[in-house]
Write an enzyme that holds these catalytic residues in place. Structure first.
Site, mmCIF file in Angstrom:
data_model
loop_
_atom_site.group_PDB
_atom_site.id
_atom_site.type_symbol
_atom_site.label_atom_id
_atom_site.label_comp_id
_atom_site.label_asym_id
_atom_site.label_seq_id
_atom_site.Cartn_x
_atom_site.Cartn_y
_atom_site.Cartn_z
ATOM 1 N N SER A 61 0.800 -1.226 0.000
ATOM 2 C CA SER A 61 0.000 0.000 0.000
ATOM 3 C C SER A 61 0.835 1.279 0.000
ATOM 4 C CB SER A 61 -0.949 0.017 1.200
ATOM 5 O OG SER A 61 -0.231 0.180 2.405
ATOM 6 N N LYS A 132 0.872 4.751 6.792
ATOM 7 C CA LYS A 132 0.286 5.576 5.735
ATOM 8 C C LYS A 132 0.963 6.948 5.740
ATOM 9 C CE LYS A 132 -2.859 2.405 4.871
ATOM 10 N NZ LYS A 132 -2.747 1.547 3.672
#
Length: 250
Positions: A61, A132
């Site tokens: 990701s 993230k």
């Protein structure tokens, strides 16, 4: 002279004595090695808990910034003394209550062993831990997208040079204001990232509380061929501070 020679021979240890001495030294060596290993492990766990924690990247990701299997060192002091996450920071956080609503139950012993291994970077992190990039901080208005498909923060389009090649900034449209004490976070591989966008309709609206941030990803420590810092970005350099409270979307 013969008597004296025989007396000297009786003073030498026999084979059994030598074997016993060898086993004792081997056992002592093993105990010493075990003690050193235990001391090292405890020291590393303390370091991991308070200062720098290895974190194994479990998914793609955050590609290309972070690759599957990378071990990053998370600076747990980065936000400890009054500093807060900034736009562009790559952070590791506990998603309990934001990205994860129900924490799966686990055998306590298995959980303890797995947690210790994860803290040393030897196993994948807990299912509640995520990495993230911060895109919006408290008060920011984050919008997808402008006419060129770019994300806007406080009315300014952001050129996200860290995105995975070929990815659009987002296929999901949104227009949100980040609450104070919250963060809007997204992966760099937008088409392969479950992030704040996936929790828009959930309680909290996909926002990650600042106090759930574990630390900032500072360095790639493994594999050896990828030793480097996690490079900062100037993508948000032109973004102004958040609008004054109560100014609306305008």
């Amino acid at each position: 002279m013969d008597t004296e020679a025989q007396h000297t021979e009786r003073d030498l240890p026999d084979d059994a004595d030598r074997r016993t001495t060898g086993r004792s030294r081997f056992a002592l060596s093993r105990r010493r090695a075990g003690l050193i290993g235990l001391t090292w492990a405890l020291g590393m766990l303390l370091l991991s808990h308070f200062v720098i924690q290895p974190f194994q990247i479990p998914s793609g990701s955050m590609e290309p910034t972070l690759q599957v299997g990378d071990r990053v060192l998370v600076d747990k002091l980065a936000y400890r003394f009054g500093d807060v996450p900034a736009r562009g920071d790559v952070v590791v956080f506990d998603g309990t209550g934001s990205f994860v609503r129900t924490v799966p139950q686990e055998n306590p012993v298995t959980g303890l062993v797995r947690g210790a291994a994860a803290a040393l970077g030897l196993a994948e992190p807990a299912d509640t831990d995520f990495v993230k990039r911060v895109v919006g901080v408290g008060g920011d208005r984050v919008v997808c997208c402008d006419k060129e498909g770019r994300i806007e923060v406080n009315g300014v389009p952001v050129r996200e040079g860290y995105l995975h090649p070929g990815d659009a900034p987002s296929q999901v449209r949104f227009d949100i204001v980040v609450p104070q004490g919250g963060l809007w976070v997204m992966g760099d591989h937008r088409s392969n990232s479950r992030d704040s966008r996936d929790h828009l309709g959930a309680p909290g609206g996909g926002m990650v509380p600042v106090d759930m941030v574990i630390g900032r990803a500072g360095w790639i420590a493994w594999p050896a061929g990828r030793w480097s810092t996690v490079a900062p970005t100037d993508a948000f350099a032109r973004v102004p501070g958040p609008p004054a409270a109560g100014s609306g979307h305008g």
